[in-house]
Each structure stands twice: as C-alpha cells, then as structure tokens.
Design an enzyme around this catalytic site. Sequence first.
Site, PDB file in Angstrom:
ATOM      1  N   ASP A 177      31.147  57.563 -44.937  1.00 20.96           N
ATOM      2  CA  ASP A 177      31.878  56.659 -44.046  1.00 20.96           C
ATOM      3  C   ASP A 177      31.112  56.412 -42.751  1.00 20.96           C
ATOM      4  OD1 ASP A 177      34.533  55.332 -43.280  1.00 20.96           O
ATOM      5  OD2 ASP A 177      34.255  56.721 -41.619  1.00 20.96           O
ATOM      6  N   TYR A 228      29.256  53.626 -34.503  1.00 20.95           N
ATOM      7  CA  TYR A 228      29.075  55.073 -34.365  1.00 20.95           C
ATOM      8  C   TYR A 228      27.735  55.403 -33.709  1.00 20.95           C
ATOM      9  CZ  TYR A 228      33.228  55.826 -37.302  1.00 20.95           C
ATOM     10  OH  TYR A 228      34.507  55.835 -37.806  1.00 20.95           O
ATOM     11  N   ASN A 256      43.481  51.788 -39.461  1.00 22.84           N
ATOM     12  CA  ASN A 256      44.415  51.809 -38.326  1.00 22.84           C
ATOM     13  C   ASN A 256      45.388  50.628 -38.344  1.00 22.84           C
ATOM     14  OD1 ASN A 256      43.070  54.142 -37.093  1.00 22.84           O
ATOM     15  ND2 ASN A 256      41.404  52.711 -36.693  1.00 22.84           N
ATOM     16  N   GLN A 302      42.422  53.221 -43.801  1.00 23.92           N
ATOM     17  CA  GLN A 302      41.978  54.501 -43.224  1.00 23.92           C
ATOM     18  C   GLN A 302      42.751  54.756 -41.933  1.00 23.92           C
ATOM     19  OE1 GLN A 302      38.016  55.915 -41.104  1.00 23.92           O
ATOM     20  NE2 GLN A 302      37.641  55.777 -43.296  1.00 23.92           N
ATOM     21  N   ARG A 308      30.924  74.211 -43.037  1.00 26.39           N
ATOM     22  CA  ARG A 308      32.265  73.627 -42.906  1.00 26.39           C
ATOM     23  C   ARG A 308      32.485  72.554 -43.988  1.00 26.39           C
ATOM     24  NH1 ARG A 308      33.853  74.932 -37.910  1.00 26.39           N
ATOM     25  NH2 ARG A 308      32.280  73.800 -36.729  1.00 26.39           N
TER      26      ARG A 308
HETATM   27  N1  LIG Z   1      38.848  54.621 -38.687  1.00 24.48           N
HETATM   28  C1  LIG Z   1      38.770  55.115 -37.464  1.00 24.48           C
HETATM   29  O1  LIG Z   1      39.268  54.526 -36.491  1.00 24.48           O
HETATM   30  C2  LIG Z   1      38.059  56.415 -37.261  1.00 24.48           C
HETATM   31  C3  LIG Z   1      38.138  57.073 -36.027  1.00 24.48           C
HETATM   32  C4  LIG Z   1      37.454  58.284 -35.879  1.00 24.48           C
HETATM   33  C5  LIG Z   1      36.733  58.823 -36.925  1.00 24.48           C
HETATM   34  N2  LIG Z   1      36.652  58.137 -38.113  1.00 24.48           N
HETATM   35  C6  LIG Z   1      35.888  58.673 -39.270  1.00 24.48           C
HETATM   36  O2  LIG Z   1      36.460  59.891 -39.668  1.00 24.48           O
HETATM   37  C7  LIG Z   1      35.484  60.946 -39.598  1.00 24.48           C
HETATM   38  C8  LIG Z   1      36.187  62.207 -39.193  1.00 24.48           C
HETATM   39  O3  LIG Z   1      36.880  62.028 -37.991  1.00 24.48           O
HETATM   40  P1  LIG Z   1      36.728  63.007 -36.752  1.00 24.48           P
HETATM   41  O4  LIG Z   1      35.300  63.339 -36.547  1.00 24.48           O
HETATM   42  O5  LIG Z   1      37.514  62.411 -35.666  1.00 24.48           O
HETATM   43  O6  LIG Z   1      37.548  64.262 -37.189  1.00 24.48           O
HETATM   44  P2  LIG Z   1      37.404  65.661 -37.945  1.00 24.48           P
HETATM   45  O7  LIG Z   1      36.761  65.535 -39.257  1.00 24.48           O
HETATM   46  O8  LIG Z   1      38.785  66.137 -37.853  1.00 24.48           O
HETATM   47  O9  LIG Z   1      36.525  66.563 -36.960  1.00 24.48           O
HETATM   48  C9  LIG Z   1      35.147  66.657 -37.017  1.00 24.48           C
HETATM   49  C10 LIG Z   1      34.646  67.181 -35.702  1.00 24.48           C
HETATM   50  O10 LIG Z   1      35.373  68.338 -35.326  1.00 24.48           O
HETATM   51  C11 LIG Z   1      34.510  69.459 -35.235  1.00 24.48           C
HETATM   52  N3  LIG Z   1      35.211  70.622 -35.790  1.00 24.48           N
HETATM   53  C12 LIG Z   1      36.041  70.636 -36.849  1.00 24.48           C
HETATM   54  N4  LIG Z   1      36.519  71.879 -37.051  1.00 24.48           N
HETATM   55  C13 LIG Z   1      35.965  72.655 -36.113  1.00 24.48           C
HETATM   56  C14 LIG Z   1      36.058  74.035 -35.810  1.00 24.48           C
HETATM   57  N5  LIG Z   1      36.854  74.876 -36.510  1.00 24.48           N
HETATM   58  N6  LIG Z   1      35.335  74.508 -34.775  1.00 24.48           N
HETATM   59  C15 LIG Z   1      34.543  73.681 -34.060  1.00 24.48           C
HETATM   60  N7  LIG Z   1      34.409  72.341 -34.311  1.00 24.48           N
HETATM   61  C16 LIG Z   1      35.118  71.840 -35.318  1.00 24.48           C
HETATM   62  C17 LIG Z   1      33.281  69.090 -36.059  1.00 24.48           C
HETATM   63  O11 LIG Z   1      32.165  69.799 -35.588  1.00 24.48           O
HETATM   64  P3  LIG Z   1      30.987  70.255 -36.635  1.00 24.48           P
HETATM   65  O12 LIG Z   1      30.183  69.021 -36.890  1.00 24.48           O
HETATM   66  O13 LIG Z   1      30.265  71.324 -35.880  1.00 24.48           O
HETATM   67  O14 LIG Z   1      31.659  70.768 -37.867  1.00 24.48           O
HETATM   68  C18 LIG Z   1      33.190  67.596 -35.773  1.00 24.48           C
HETATM   69  O15 LIG Z   1      32.618  67.362 -34.497  1.00 24.48           O
HETATM   70  C19 LIG Z   1      34.415  60.441 -38.650  1.00 24.48           C
HETATM   71  O16 LIG Z   1      33.143  60.999 -38.909  1.00 24.48           O
HETATM   72  C20 LIG Z   1      34.425  58.967 -38.964  1.00 24.48           C
HETATM   73  O17 LIG Z   1      33.644  58.728 -40.133  1.00 24.48           O
HETATM   74  C21 LIG Z   1      37.319  56.963 -38.295  1.00 24.48           C
END
Ligand SMILES: NC(=O)c1ccc[n+]([C@@H]2O[C@H](COP(=O)([O-])OP(=O)(O)OC[C@H]3O[C@@H](n4cnc5c(N)ncnc54)[C@H](OP(=O)(O)O)[C@@H]3O)[C@@H](O)[C@H]2O)c1
Length: 313
Positions: free
Chosen positions: A56, A61, A163, A184, A283
């Site tokens: 994704d 980004y 969204n 998504q 992870r």
């Molecule tokens: N459609 C949208 O509007 C939208 C918005 C935001 C994101 N996204 C997509 O969704 C994906 C995931 O979203 P997200 O990044 O917001 O959320 P996520 O998958 O919930 O969180 C990932 C982030 O949290 C950190 N993390 C998770 N568990 C942790 C722990 N136990 N300790 C320390 N750090 C931890 C990860 O670090 P590490 O890398 O060190 O594991 C990473 O920086 C994104 O990459 C993107 O592709 C879409």
Amino acid sequence: MTNFPLLTQLPGASRLILGCMGLGGGWNQEPVGEAELRKAREAVEAALSVGITLFDHADIYTHGKAEQVFGTLLSESPSLRDRLLLQSKCGIRFADEAGPGRYDLSAWYIERSVEASLQRLRTDRLDLLLLHRPDPLVDVHELAESLSRLHRSGKVRCFGVSNMHAAQLAWLQSACSLPLAVNQLEMSLLRLDWLEAGTTFNDGAQGRADAWAGTLEHCQRQGVQLQAWGALAQGRWREHAVAGTLQTMAARLELVPETLLVAWLLRHPSCIQPVIGSTDPARIRACAAALDVQLSREDWYALYVAARGRPLP
Ligand SMILES: NC(=O)c1ccc[n+]([C@@H]2O[C@H](COP(=O)([O-])OP(=O)(O)OC[C@H]3O[C@@H](n4cnc5c(N)ncnc54)[C@H](OP(=O)(O)O)[C@@H]3O)[C@@H](O)[C@H]2O)c1
C-alpha cells in the site's frame, strides 16, 4: 477463503497488506539514503517471506520517497514486480503557493498523480488506485471518465476509495461504471467508530447517529473490500486502558500483542484486510502470525469492551 471480494478482481492479493508510509525516510525533501534503502528492502523481504503480496502506497507518503525507494527495489530485482501487487492513492495535496492543504479529485490531478506514481515506482501499472479522501468539489462524471481512461490505458487495473462513508461511496459508484472495489478506513482496537456506529444504535445513553452508520453493512452488501489502516494503532495501545487486557490475553495465548491486534480485526466477518504499517521485520512476522489465530467470541468481545472502556448497552 470465502467472502473476500477483492480476490475476484485481483487474484493473488494477500489478506494482509504491507503499508509503505514508513518507507523513504522523513516527510521532507532530503534524498533517500542507503539506510532507507536497506530498511525498505528488509521490510519488503520480511513481508514477502510471510506471504504478503499487496503493498500500500500513496503519492504523498514521505513526499513521494516511499514510492521512490520501492521503485528502486523493483529495478534492482526485475522479476519482483510480477510477484507482488501495488496499490497507491491520490487526491490529497499539500499546501503550496497556490493554496492550503486540500483535496483534489479532478481528472487533471488524478491522472497527473498516477503518472508520477508510476514513474517513482518504476512500473507501467498500478494494480489498485484508491481515492484517498472525499473531495467536496468532486465532479462525479468527470471522475468517472478519468477512471475509465486510466483503466483503458492499462495504467490502473482496479479502483477503490479511502476514508469514505457509505453514502459517499454509493454516490461515487452511481456515476462510475467501473467498480469501486475497496474502502480503506482507520480501524483498530483504538479506532472503533466502525463498530460503535452499529452496536450503540438505540442505546439511549451512548447512542449517536454518526456518518459511519451503515458503512460496514454497505461495503459487505456491495462486495466492497474493507482495508484497515492503523491496524496496530501506531503502537499507541501501550498507553491505553486496553493494554492490560491485551497483554494478559497475549500471554495466555502465547502470542505477542501485535498478533492479537491483527487477529482481532481478522475475526470480524467482513473479511477486513489489515494494512500493517511496520517496517520492523519481527513486527511484520508477528502480524502475519495472526492468520493462524482464531479468536473465540469471548476473547474478541473482551478486547472490544476493554478498548471501548465501558460495557456494551
Ligand atoms: N488511507 C489513509 O488515509 C491512510 C492513513 C494512514 C496510513 N495509511 C496506510 O496504512 C498503513 C498503516 O498505518 P499506520 O502506519 O498509521 O499504522 P500502524 O500500522 O498501526 O502503525 C505502524 C507504526 O506504528 C509503529 N508501531 C506499531 N507497533 C509498535 C510498537 N509496539 N512499538 C513501537 N512502535 C510501534 C510502527 O513502527 P515500526 O516500523 O518500528 O514497527 C510504525 O511506525 C500505512 O503504512 C499506510 O500504508 C493509510
């Protein structure tokens, strides 16, 4: 696997998705260095090793660097492109000299954005393009023509949104002849709106008729694949009231909390595809272990109730 609508359009798509927002370094204009390339390579290799085939992206980004570093990986290993599926998004524009941060689903902007993503990713096609957020100024007929052009040209195979609630999705779909096959949304133990909209209906104390109502049901009825961004709640669960329940349950089931966070989403019958935003190979592997976990009804509800912080009505 049953009831997994995206599979019919995109054979080979995995249930889990690797979110690539953390690739490419910071949200700045600094060039991508060797360390970022190595980090991306390790994350992608870890994902592929556990069977993740869908990746994704979004044009924004890390200001395009996430797609750029992924493109470098694809160019290093030419056979890789055919072993994975690429999803990107468009429609969010940063503030610039012309105006503030804004949304733009005009044909001109969408097509320009797709061209730029293809160049950065060094590929000739996106398997999926998502409209990142609803644009109040969208002209749905212009949008429909734009998506058809992208599809006819072979640049985009399938489309979806992100969204958007049920009514927004239905409105766009009413104009588009091509299916909007994905929605998504942010869904996790710390972002419960998608569930609460349904379970608090007719609850005098807590009920609220918010815009989410019916989104889950609409997507399931129409065969729209749900994807959950923020599936790990960005690690914030560690400071949340749910942490105790999550850790105790994880210990009892001999899992780590990340496995349980993902298993909780997978247990929902709408066949959610969690988008895993981690760049940490360990992870990523822990998240993939959730595919082998079947949470009991009791454990699923125990996490839900702990996360919402009060009993169900
Ligand atoms: N459609 C949208 O509007 C939208 C918005 C935001 C994101 N996204 C997509 O969704 C994906 C995931 O979203 P997200 O990044 O917001 O959320 P996520 O998958 O919930 O969180 C990932 C982030 O949290 C950190 N993390 C998770 N568990 C942790 C722990 N136990 N300790 C320390 N750090 C931890 C990860 O670090 P590490 O890398 O060190 O594991 C990473 O920086 C994104 O990459 C993107 O592709 C879409």
